[in-house]
Design a protein around this motif. Sequence first.
Motif, PDB file in Angstrom:
ATOM      1  N   SER A  32      34.537  97.565  46.403  1.00  0.00           N
ATOM      2  CA  SER A  32      34.728  96.246  46.999  1.00  0.00           C
ATOM      3  C   SER A  32      33.394  95.699  47.483  1.00  0.00           C
ATOM      4  O   SER A  32      32.532  96.451  47.930  1.00  0.00           O
ATOM      5  CB  SER A  32      35.689  96.329  48.189  1.00  0.00           C
ATOM      6  OG  SER A  32      36.991  96.634  47.778  1.00  0.00           O
ATOM      7  N   PRO A  33      33.209  94.382  47.403  1.00  0.00           N
ATOM      8  CA  PRO A  33      31.991  93.788  47.970  1.00  0.00           C
ATOM      9  C   PRO A  33      32.065  93.771  49.494  1.00  0.00           C
ATOM     10  O   PRO A  33      33.110  94.061  50.079  1.00  0.00           O
ATOM     11  CB  PRO A  33      32.013  92.367  47.400  1.00  0.00           C
ATOM     12  CG  PRO A  33      33.472  92.071  47.243  1.00  0.00           C
ATOM     13  CD  PRO A  33      34.114  93.372  46.831  1.00  0.00           C
ATOM     14  N   GLU A  34      30.963  93.432  50.146  1.00  0.00           N
ATOM     15  CA  GLU A  34      30.946  93.286  51.604  1.00  0.00           C
ATOM     16  C   GLU A  34      31.875  92.138  52.008  1.00  0.00           C
ATOM     17  O   GLU A  34      31.851  91.065  51.392  1.00  0.00           O
ATOM     18  CB  GLU A  34      29.531  92.978  52.084  1.00  0.00           C
ATOM     19  CG  GLU A  34      28.506  94.043  51.729  1.00  0.00           C
ATOM     20  CD  GLU A  34      28.460  95.169  52.732  1.00  0.00           C
ATOM     21  OE1 GLU A  34      28.446  94.886  53.939  1.00  0.00           O
ATOM     22  OE2 GLU A  34      28.450  96.338  52.301  1.00  0.00           O
ATOM     23  N   THR A  35      32.670  92.370  53.021  1.00  0.00           N
ATOM     24  CA  THR A  35      33.574  91.337  53.528  1.00  0.00           C
ATOM     25  C   THR A  35      33.528  91.332  55.052  1.00  0.00           C
ATOM     26  O   THR A  35      32.811  92.118  55.671  1.00  0.00           O
ATOM     27  CB  THR A  35      35.028  91.602  53.083  1.00  0.00           C
ATOM     28  OG1 THR A  35      35.512  92.778  53.756  1.00  0.00           O
ATOM     29  CG2 THR A  35      35.130  91.810  51.573  1.00  0.00           C
ATOM     30  N   MET A  36      34.335  90.475  55.635  1.00  0.00           N
ATOM     31  CA  MET A  36      34.414  90.412  57.093  1.00  0.00           C
ATOM     32  C   MET A  36      34.842  91.752  57.682  1.00  0.00           C
ATOM     33  O   MET A  36      34.460  92.101  58.807  1.00  0.00           O
ATOM     34  CB  MET A  36      35.408  89.317  57.505  1.00  0.00           C
ATOM     35  CG  MET A  36      35.624  89.220  59.006  1.00  0.00           C
ATOM     36  SD  MET A  36      36.904  88.033  59.460  1.00  0.00           S
ATOM     37  CE  MET A  36      35.986  86.511  59.378  1.00  0.00           C
TER      38      MET A  36
END
Length: 590
Positions: A231-235
């Motif tokens: 997964s990409p960086e998220t909140m």
Amino acid sequence: MYYPEELVEEVRARNDIVDVISGYVSLKKKGSNYWGCCPFHNEKTPSFSVSSNKQMYYCFGCHASGNVYTFLMKYENDTFPEAIKILADRAGVKLPEVEETPEQKKKAGKRMRLLEVNKEAAKYFYYMLRDPRGEVGMRYLTGRKLTDETMHHFGLGYAGKNGEQVVQYLRKKGFTDEEIKDSGLAMFSEQRGLRSQFWNRVMFPIQDINHRVIGFGGRVMGDGEPKYLNSPETMIFDKRRNLYGLNFARTARTGNIILCEGYMDVIAMHQAGFTQAVASLGTAFTVEQANLLHRYAENILLAYDSDGAGTKAALRGIGILREAGLTGKVINMRPYKDPDEFIKNLGKEAFQERIDQAENSFYFEIRILSEQYDQSDPEQRTKFHREIAQKLCEFSEDLERENYLQAIAEKYMIRPDDLRKMVIGYASQMGIARPIPRPRSGVQNKSDPSESGRKSQRLLITWIGDDPSLYTIVRKYISLEDFTEELYRKVAEKMFAELDNGQFQPAGIISMFEDEEEQRQAAELFHTTLPELSTKQERERAFHDILVSVKRNSYQYYMAQLGTDVNAVKKAVEGKKALEELQRARISLE
């Protein structure tokens, strides 16, 4: 979200900053403060200071500073309301139900929604693995000798044959396209619309320490690229600050944590009973991850692949662990590549023996270094010895360096005195033994008079912060108007008021400021490097110089305002008179 100032101060006062930060950073007492390697930047020599008296921290390297609230906000990426709730729970303080601002409600609500998206996606992938459509994924996992119990324990799943199915499922569950995209589960394109990048992959849910799904890793079935996708960086997902499997490993109670490279290594080791295994998340091991490990164990065992890339990663990891104050050892995987292969072929008892025989990290570094040189060639051997000497210089503690020097000298048949001379030579070149010159009063700066004025104000605030009894002298000669920087004046105003009431606490002043940069600057005011003074006469002279410098700067400041400020004339006249009086005064520090 607003909390009364009295409550904010109560929560802060009931959480000793040394106790809190010790959960993240290895601290050792030196003098009146505690010291460790800064968790906010890479360093080998500890420059991160935590003051029990001031209830503040300060890094002399990167200048990160603040109180217990700002530490949690910076380290954990928490909001202020999140930080105060964590600390209130820790101290057993009950917080009142308070009204959040619309922006805070929106942000908190979004975080919860993204967690819900991931939770539902994990359910979907879990179901798909056990559906006939997930046969290829199930065949792969059973081929890796994973039991149903292990697959259930880690919530393993399978993403369908295309990236549209999970998006359609989440839409039916009531999530918007924006929420699905922001969760990191899908990307939008003009050609295909919203579509998940996870398809035809075995899925590994990534959980935080509270077992909430914050992201995913996916292993492609077949020959597709990339082999592993995260997964990409998220909140809610910061791969630098999380570790796969830590939600289980943190309760293992084994006295150590095993750090390996991939999801399958962690899962195989847990299945074999080594439930202290964790792995980094599709990125090289980070300082933040090392500090996270420090909460749960002092001893970290590296179980990286035995190939060249694994050796390189182990060498890098050793340095990061050392900077974080952790003890690192290296598990020998040979003749197999990784823990999964090793356990499958030789069993868990043999792996436990390798754990017991794990190699000291410094010995490992020197052994790998020795393989780069022909030990039968005198020139190559000399170069190898020079490399050893440079590596020994990395130890900041004399006794530790000497112990390793003697052990390495014996192991590689080097005369200890010869190696010691070489170490001293490199230490001198690197400036380790070079004293740092410092002006006696600490305020001289001939190249920039305005900075000299600012520095004298910073020095004065630090002196008072270190020794509040000096305030009785300061208030005779210095007023709030003598602090010509607005932020300095705000800090001094609060400090003077608290000192007048006999309730001064530097850490509480930081909470006055909402802006992160202002908090940093305010905290830094209490950590200006003071001159090293050995006698009472030197202290009195230096303190007098600082008071004069503050007053002179104030006088010059108001002289420069003549013609633009109607009160400047009066302030300049009063300032000149006060300056002359102060210059004649004799300061006595009893």
